[in-house]
Design a protein around this motif. Structure first.
Motif, PDB file in Angstrom:
ATOM      1  N   ASN A   1      69.722   6.124  53.927  1.00  0.00           N
ATOM      2  CA  ASN A   1      68.602   6.269  53.001  1.00  0.00           C
ATOM      3  C   ASN A   1      68.952   5.762  51.608  1.00  0.00           C
ATOM      4  O   ASN A   1      68.130   5.148  50.924  1.00  0.00           O
ATOM      5  CB  ASN A   1      68.167   7.733  52.917  1.00  0.00           C
ATOM      6  CG  ASN A   1      67.514   8.224  54.189  1.00  0.00           C
ATOM      7  OD1 ASN A   1      67.106   7.432  55.035  1.00  0.00           O
ATOM      8  ND2 ASN A   1      67.419   9.537  54.340  1.00  0.00           N
ATOM      9  N   ALA A   2      70.186   6.047  51.189  1.00  0.00           N
ATOM     10  CA  ALA A   2      70.618   5.617  49.862  1.00  0.00           C
ATOM     11  C   ALA A   2      70.644   4.096  49.753  1.00  0.00           C
ATOM     12  O   ALA A   2      70.364   3.529  48.695  1.00  0.00           O
ATOM     13  CB  ALA A   2      71.996   6.194  49.551  1.00  0.00           C
ATOM     14  N   LEU A   3      70.974   3.427  50.839  1.00  0.00           N
ATOM     15  CA  LEU A   3      71.005   1.963  50.840  1.00  0.00           C
ATOM     16  C   LEU A   3      69.598   1.371  50.776  1.00  0.00           C
ATOM     17  O   LEU A   3      69.388   0.287  50.228  1.00  0.00           O
ATOM     18  CB  LEU A   3      71.715   1.449  52.095  1.00  0.00           C
ATOM     19  CG  LEU A   3      73.242   1.583  52.132  1.00  0.00           C
ATOM     20  CD1 LEU A   3      73.759   1.254  53.523  1.00  0.00           C
ATOM     21  CD2 LEU A   3      73.881   0.661  51.091  1.00  0.00           C
TER      22      LEU A   3
ATOM     23  N   ALA B   1      71.825  -0.256  38.956  1.00  0.00           N
ATOM     24  CA  ALA B   1      70.506  -0.563  38.415  1.00  0.00           C
ATOM     25  C   ALA B   1      70.115  -2.010  38.689  1.00  0.00           C
ATOM     26  O   ALA B   1      68.932  -2.321  38.889  1.00  0.00           O
ATOM     27  CB  ALA B   1      70.477  -0.285  36.913  1.00  0.00           C
ATOM     28  N   ASP B   2      71.114  -2.891  38.704  1.00  0.00           N
ATOM     29  CA  ASP B   2      70.856  -4.308  38.962  1.00  0.00           C
ATOM     30  C   ASP B   2      70.770  -4.629  40.452  1.00  0.00           C
ATOM     31  O   ASP B   2      70.692  -5.803  40.833  1.00  0.00           O
ATOM     32  CB  ASP B   2      71.963  -5.154  38.320  1.00  0.00           C
ATOM     33  CG  ASP B   2      71.969  -5.049  36.805  1.00  0.00           C
ATOM     34  OD1 ASP B   2      70.905  -4.724  36.238  1.00  0.00           O
ATOM     35  OD2 ASP B   2      73.026  -5.282  36.186  1.00  0.00           O
ATOM     36  N   ASN B   3      70.820  -3.593  41.287  1.00  0.00           N
ATOM     37  CA  ASN B   3      70.700  -3.741  42.743  1.00  0.00           C
ATOM     38  C   ASN B   3      71.847  -4.553  43.342  1.00  0.00           C
ATOM     39  O   ASN B   3      71.669  -5.271  44.329  1.00  0.00           O
ATOM     40  CB  ASN B   3      69.356  -4.375  43.125  1.00  0.00           C
ATOM     41  CG  ASN B   3      68.946  -4.036  44.556  1.00  0.00           C
ATOM     42  OD1 ASN B   3      69.281  -2.966  45.067  1.00  0.00           O
ATOM     43  ND2 ASN B   3      68.240  -4.945  45.208  1.00  0.00           N
ATOM     44  N   ASP B   4      73.024  -4.409  42.736  1.00  0.00           N
ATOM     45  CA  ASP B   4      74.210  -5.082  43.266  1.00  0.00           C
ATOM     46  C   ASP B   4      74.567  -4.500  44.636  1.00  0.00           C
ATOM     47  O   ASP B   4      74.651  -3.271  44.792  1.00  0.00           O
ATOM     48  CB  ASP B   4      75.379  -4.903  42.296  1.00  0.00           C
ATOM     49  CG  ASP B   4      76.658  -5.518  42.814  1.00  0.00           C
ATOM     50  OD1 ASP B   4      76.817  -6.739  42.703  1.00  0.00           O
ATOM     51  OD2 ASP B   4      77.503  -4.750  43.349  1.00  0.00           O
ATOM     52  N   ALA B   5      74.799  -5.347  45.623  1.00  0.00           N
ATOM     53  CA  ALA B   5      75.036  -4.889  46.992  1.00  0.00           C
ATOM     54  C   ALA B   5      76.286  -4.031  47.092  1.00  0.00           C
ATOM     55  O   ALA B   5      76.302  -3.007  47.789  1.00  0.00           O
ATOM     56  CB  ALA B   5      75.130  -6.086  47.935  1.00  0.00           C
ATOM     57  N   HIS B   6      77.362  -4.425  46.413  1.00  0.00           N
ATOM     58  CA  HIS B   6      78.605  -3.660  46.474  1.00  0.00           C
ATOM     59  C   HIS B   6      78.426  -2.279  45.832  1.00  0.00           C
ATOM     60  O   HIS B   6      78.895  -1.267  46.373  1.00  0.00           O
ATOM     61  CB  HIS B   6      79.729  -4.429  45.779  1.00  0.00           C
ATOM     62  CG  HIS B   6      81.057  -3.736  45.831  1.00  0.00           C
ATOM     63  ND1 HIS B   6      81.686  -3.406  47.024  1.00  0.00           N
ATOM     64  CD2 HIS B   6      81.873  -3.292  44.831  1.00  0.00           C
ATOM     65  CE1 HIS B   6      82.833  -2.800  46.769  1.00  0.00           C
ATOM     66  NE2 HIS B   6      82.962  -2.715  45.448  1.00  0.00           N
TER      67      HIS B   6
ATOM     68  N   PHE C   1      77.794   3.631  46.274  1.00  0.00           N
ATOM     69  CA  PHE C   1      76.971   4.812  46.016  1.00  0.00           C
ATOM     70  C   PHE C   1      76.577   5.498  47.319  1.00  0.00           C
ATOM     71  O   PHE C   1      76.676   6.726  47.446  1.00  0.00           O
ATOM     72  CB  PHE C   1      75.723   4.408  45.227  1.00  0.00           C
ATOM     73  CG  PHE C   1      74.646   5.462  45.220  1.00  0.00           C
ATOM     74  CD1 PHE C   1      74.839   6.668  44.572  1.00  0.00           C
ATOM     75  CD2 PHE C   1      73.439   5.249  45.871  1.00  0.00           C
ATOM     76  CE1 PHE C   1      73.844   7.643  44.564  1.00  0.00           C
ATOM     77  CE2 PHE C   1      72.443   6.200  45.872  1.00  0.00           C
ATOM     78  CZ  PHE C   1      72.648   7.407  45.216  1.00  0.00           C
ATOM     79  N   ALA C   2      76.128   4.734  48.304  1.00  0.00           N
ATOM     80  CA  ALA C   2      75.697   5.306  49.584  1.00  0.00           C
ATOM     81  C   ALA C   2      76.852   6.007  50.285  1.00  0.00           C
ATOM     82  O   ALA C   2      76.691   7.111  50.820  1.00  0.00           O
ATOM     83  CB  ALA C   2      75.126   4.202  50.476  1.00  0.00           C
TER      84      ALA C   2
END
Length: 274
Positions: free
Chosen positions: A39-41, A69-74, A79-80
């Motif tokens: 869900n976090a992803l 915030a910049d939607n960086d994949a890493h 975070f997930a």
């Protein structure tokens, strides 16, 4: 003895201040930690960016949070993983107790709602006040939330910062969610005492069981109680009549049936002396 935070807790601490809790944290949490991670992803990046912008008003944003915030994949992956790992290590062992506390709060809200929606909204929490058509929330964030016909979901929560807070659910039309802290919040690992045996002696076994079903399951129909206790509806009706006349439950008609709800007196009687 020094206390060492886990890497997951250290990462999530970058998203915390006492004044606000980022709205994208709560909707991600699922009963299973691996679903929480997924869900976090998947959370809407625009909603997450807006929540982090609010967070930036109260604390300095770290490089990791800025990347989130910049939607960086890493950053999203870190975070997930952290959210899932923290839930698995710190919360999953207590989920059944948390679920029970939330269900009890739902039952309490049902009793409030029996007196009407105005009564419910004015008694959810001291920080909330209902002045139709506006629900006012004392908050560090000064803003007007317009529902635009989507509606407001109000959810009791074990978590948070001790007062109600607003979040959003990532749906085709994002829905505002008002999270309200539980009014009776026991520390994890502690439980309300069981119904004293003296109550059974006072009411009788079956009548005490009827009261227990109503208390544990919230507003209950006569038929539901009869099914739970494996007895006839007429027998249940006799017991609910006595409980109602004693001020331990209230009864309201709901279509072709009636629903019984425990009163504050009934709740206090079940808890026994302190």
């Amino acid at each position: 003895m020094p206390v060492r935070r886990s890497p997951a807790a250290a990462l999530l601490a970058q998203l915390y201040v006492p004044q606000v809790l980022p709205g994208f944290l709560a909707p991600a949490v699922a009963p299973q930690w691996h679903d929480t991670r997924l869900n976090a992803l998947r959370f809407d990046p625009d909603l997450r960016r807006a929540d982090i912008e609010i967070l930036s008003r109260y604390r300095q944003i770290t490089p990791l949070v800025q990347a989130l915030a910049d939607n960086d994949a890493h950053a999203r992956t870190l975070f997930a993983r952290a959210l899932g790992a923290y839930q698995k290590a710190s919360l999953d062992g207590w989920m059944s107790q948390i679920d029970g506390l939330v269900r009890t709060e739902h039952h309490d809200w049902a009793r409030l709602a029996a007196a009407g929606p105005d009564h419910l909204l004015n008694n959810l929490h001291p920080a909330l006040s209902w002045k139709p058509p506006v629900l006012h929330l004392e908050s560090a964030v000064d803003a007007d939330i317009r529902l635009e016909g989507v509606g407001l979901l109000i959810q009791p929560t074990f978590f948070g910062v001790g007062r109600p807070w607003l979040g959003r659910i990532d749906t085709p039309r994002p829905q505002a969610v008002l999270y309200v802290p539980l009014r009776r919040q026991l520390p994890l690992g502690e439980h309300e005492p069981e119904t004293p045996a003296s109550l059974t002696r006072l009411l009788g076994g079956t009548r005490a069981s009827v009261l227990a079903v109503i208390a544990d399951e919230g507003p209950s129909t006569t038929g539901n109680i009869a099914q739970r206790l494996d007895c006839s509806p007429s027998a249940v009706s006799n017991h609910t009549e006595v409980l109602r006349e004693s001020g331990l439950i209230t009864t309201v008609r709901d279509g072709q049936s009636v629903r019984h709800t425990i009163t504050e007196l009934g709740t206090l009687l079940r808890r026994g002396p302190r």
